[in-house]
Structures are given as structure tokens and as C-alpha cells.
Design a protein around this motif. Structure first.
Motif, PDB file in Angstrom:
ATOM      1  N   PRO A   1      -7.321 -10.424   0.686  1.00 49.23           N
ATOM      2  CA  PRO A   1      -6.310 -10.264  -0.867  1.00 49.23           C
ATOM      3  C   PRO A   1      -5.753 -11.438  -1.149  1.00 49.23           C
ATOM      4  O   PRO A   1      -5.748 -12.318  -0.394  1.00 49.23           O
ATOM      5  CB  PRO A   1      -5.338  -9.246  -0.019  1.00 49.23           C
ATOM      6  CG  PRO A   1      -6.015  -8.572   1.105  1.00 49.23           C
ATOM      7  CD  PRO A   1      -6.812  -9.548   1.701  1.00 49.23           C
TER       8      PRO A   1
ATOM      9  N   ARG B   1       5.310 -11.746  -2.451  1.00 48.44           N
ATOM     10  CA  ARG B   1       4.872 -11.149  -1.342  1.00 48.44           C
ATOM     11  C   ARG B   1       5.056 -12.216  -0.050  1.00 48.44           C
ATOM     12  O   ARG B   1       5.378 -12.236   0.998  1.00 48.44           O
ATOM     13  CB  ARG B   1       3.495 -10.934  -1.432  1.00 48.44           C
ATOM     14  CG  ARG B   1       2.704 -10.325  -0.086  1.00 48.44           C
ATOM     15  CD  ARG B   1       3.367  -9.123   0.543  1.00 48.44           C
ATOM     16  NE  ARG B   1       2.548  -8.523   1.488  1.00 48.44           N
ATOM     17  CZ  ARG B   1       2.957  -7.578   2.376  1.00 48.44           C
ATOM     18  NH1 ARG B   1       4.157  -7.310   2.617  1.00 48.44           N
ATOM     19  NH2 ARG B   1       2.169  -7.088   3.297  1.00 48.44           N
TER      20      ARG B   1
ATOM     21  N   LYS C   1      -1.726 -11.108   7.662  1.00 51.72           N
ATOM     22  CA  LYS C   1      -1.317 -11.364   6.288  1.00 51.72           C
ATOM     23  C   LYS C   1      -1.140 -12.761   5.727  1.00 51.72           C
ATOM     24  O   LYS C   1      -1.631 -13.118   4.540  1.00 51.72           O
ATOM     25  CB  LYS C   1      -0.267 -10.489   5.808  1.00 51.72           C
ATOM     26  CG  LYS C   1      -0.641  -9.049   6.230  1.00 51.72           C
ATOM     27  CD  LYS C   1       0.923  -8.134   5.984  1.00 51.72           C
ATOM     28  CE  LYS C   1       0.429  -6.653   6.649  1.00 51.72           C
ATOM     29  NZ  LYS C   1      -0.262  -6.472   7.811  1.00 51.72           N
TER      30      LYS C   1
ATOM     31  N   GLN D   1      -4.044  -3.822   5.538  1.00 50.14           N
ATOM     32  CA  GLN D   1      -3.801  -4.625   4.205  1.00 50.14           C
ATOM     33  C   GLN D   1      -4.154  -5.860   4.496  1.00 50.14           C
ATOM     34  O   GLN D   1      -3.569  -6.812   3.727  1.00 50.14           O
ATOM     35  CB  GLN D   1      -2.328  -4.405   3.742  1.00 50.14           C
ATOM     36  CG  GLN D   1      -2.036  -3.151   3.494  1.00 50.14           C
ATOM     37  CD  GLN D   1      -0.564  -2.896   3.089  1.00 50.14           C
ATOM     38  OE1 GLN D   1       0.340  -3.703   3.263  1.00 50.14           O
ATOM     39  NE2 GLN D   1      -0.200  -2.009   2.114  1.00 50.14           N
ATOM     40  N   SER D   2      -5.105  -6.215   5.438  1.00 47.28           N
ATOM     41  CA  SER D   2      -5.559  -7.554   5.803  1.00 47.28           C
ATOM     42  C   SER D   2      -6.616  -7.990   5.041  1.00 47.28           C
ATOM     43  O   SER D   2      -7.167  -9.069   4.810  1.00 47.28           O
ATOM     44  CB  SER D   2      -5.733  -7.801   7.114  1.00 47.28           C
ATOM     45  OG  SER D   2      -4.745  -7.513   8.161  1.00 47.28           O
TER      46      SER D   2
ATOM     47  N   GLU E   1      -9.482  -6.076   1.429  1.00 43.43           N
ATOM     48  CA  GLU E   1      -9.391  -5.018   0.288  1.00 43.43           C
ATOM     49  C   GLU E   1     -10.883  -4.840   0.229  1.00 43.43           C
ATOM     50  O   GLU E   1     -11.609  -5.783   0.111  1.00 43.43           O
ATOM     51  CB  GLU E   1      -8.499  -5.486  -0.710  1.00 43.43           C
ATOM     52  CG  GLU E   1      -8.940  -6.805  -1.266  1.00 43.43           C
ATOM     53  CD  GLU E   1      -7.874  -7.001  -2.548  1.00 43.43           C
ATOM     54  OE1 GLU E   1      -6.647  -6.308  -2.626  1.00 43.43           O
ATOM     55  OE2 GLU E   1      -8.005  -8.063  -3.354  1.00 43.43           O
TER      56      GLU E   1
END
Length: 238
Positions: free
Chosen positions: A87, A93, A175, A74-75, A77
Motif C-alpha cells: 500500500p 496515516r 505497516k 492491511q499490509s 492490497e
């Protein structure tokens, strides 16, 4: 109907240079990971797989492999047009990641003060000096500042002697790293007056003194100071 214009390669990637043909998938992954963690790729920044491959002088296969791993983390997309994007970050978040960072990285700073070696301190001082040099410069380079900030933090974390802990922190920075642009790249004035240099001084001094409580406090103050400013920019999504 004209074909869509290709997505340009971010300048940060162009600075990497062409890679040797050795374990290419791992090398591409490492380079992209480092750019994300250092805050040199910003939220929403796009790149095409082909442009990354051309810039690094590799085939599409190792780029796809590296990007697939980062998407799974999820680093990154993948967009409908197959371009890849860093992202965007929501406020909720960001707050979640900050809460976890305060606990995990605060613990790491404490352990660093207890376990550090002289060689670790030498690394910390080098990166603290590099960051301070940019902060005091009349013409600071934000890219160098964000990288020095990242390297200082990870010099502290590696000094724990706990590789598993360092790996957990790296996952968090994959992230959170891109939003560091909002802090250290906001303006030269922010770099000079944001308080990071004093937090860094206190952190390195506490680690040097073996004072775990003071090291944790300095690290927490550094994270919270940056987080409060980032939220104040209004650039996080609601």
C-alpha cells in the motif's frame, strides 16, 4: 488485443531462495512479513502471486494463504488485475503510525533497559555494529542497513520479555516498514549524516546501563529523526 505483461518479482523476494515444503503457508507468510518489516519492499511495489510462487518454488495455494493474511492485516492490497501491491502511505496515516510507535516502542525501550539479559545485549551490539559498518562504508549497501536497523530495534524489543508487546510492535512495522526505504535508502549521505548511528549508540548504552528513561529518549529521537526526514521527501500522499 495483447495480454498484459506479467508483473516482475521484486528483487528482494528473489533473494529469499526456494522454500522447503514444510508448513509452506506459514513460511511464505513469515518471509513476506520479514521483507515488509525490514523495509525491503517499498510502497507501491507490485508482485504477482504466480511470480512469487515460482520464485519461492511453491504452489499457488500457500502464496494465496500468506497474501490473504497480509491483506487482512492491511499490509498488502489486491489490485483489480489481481496483482498484489504494497500500500501507498498517506501523510495522515504516517503521522498516526508514528504517534503510536513513539508511545509503544518508547515503552518497550524502557522495559528493555529494566529486563535485558547479557545475551540480549550481545545481539543489540552485533546489529548496532552491522548498521555502523554500512554507515561508515564508502560504498554502503542500503538493503543491509535497513535490515540491520530492523534487527537492532527488535533485539531491543525482544529483551523486554513481553511477547505480546513485541507482537503489537510487529503489527506496526508491517505497516511502517516499507516507508523506511524513504529514509535509509534515500542516499548514502543520508545514511552517514542522518543521526541514526548516534541514536543507536545511545539506545544500546542506555539499555546496557539499565537506564529506562535514557533508552526511551534515544528510541524516540531515532523514530522522530527518521519521521521528519521521511515527511521532507515529499513521497507521502496528501
Amino acid at each position: 488485443m495483447s495480454s498484459p505483461r506479467p508483473t516482475k518479482t521484486p528483487s528482494a523476494i528473489a533473494q529469499i531462495g526456494r522454500l522447503e515444503r514444510v508448513t509452506l503457508g506459514e513460511r511464505v507468510h513469515t518471509e513476506l512479513r520479514d521483507l515488509l518489516m525490514s523495509g525491503e519492499l517499498a510502497p507501491g511495489q507490485k508482485m504477482s502471486l504466480r511470480s512469487v510462487a515460482e520464485t519461492l518454488g511453491v504452489s499457488m495455494m500457500p502464496v494465496r494463504e500468506a497474501v490473504s493474511r497480509l491483506v487482512a492485516d492491511q499490509s498488502l492490497e489486491v489490485l483489480p488485475n489481481r496483482a498484489v501491491r504494497v500500500p501507498l502511505m498517506t501523510r495522515a496515516r504516517f503521522r498516526e503510525l508514528t504517534t503510536v510507535r513513539l508511545a509503544v516502542e518508547g515503552f518497550a525501550a524502557e522495559q528493555s533497559a529494566r529486563n535485558r539479559a547479557e545475551s540480549d545485549l550481545s545481539e543489540m551490539r552485533r546489529f548496532e555494529k552491522a548498521f555502523l559498518s554500512e554507515a561508515q562504508s564508502p560504498d554502503p549497501h542500503a538493503d543491509r542497513a535497513v535490515r540491520a536497523n530492523k534487527e537492532l530495534h527488535f533485539a531491543v524489543y525482544r529483551a523486554t520479555g513481553l511477547p505480546t508487546l513485541v507482537g503489537i510492535i510487529e503489527g506496526l512495522w508491517l505497516k511502517i516498514g516499507p516507508v523506511l526505504n524513504f529514509d535509509l535508502k534515500a542516499s548514502p549521505e543520508r545514511l552517514r549524516t542522518g543521526g541514526a548511528t548516534e541514536h543507536h549508540r545511545r539506545l544500546v548504552a542506555a539499555v546496557n546501563a539499565g537506564d529506562g528513561d535514557a533508552a526511551r529518549k534515544a528510541l524516540i529521537d531515532d523514530i522522530e529523526g527518521a519521521a521528519n526526514f521521511i515527511e521532507s521527501t515529499g513521497r507521502l500522499l496528501d
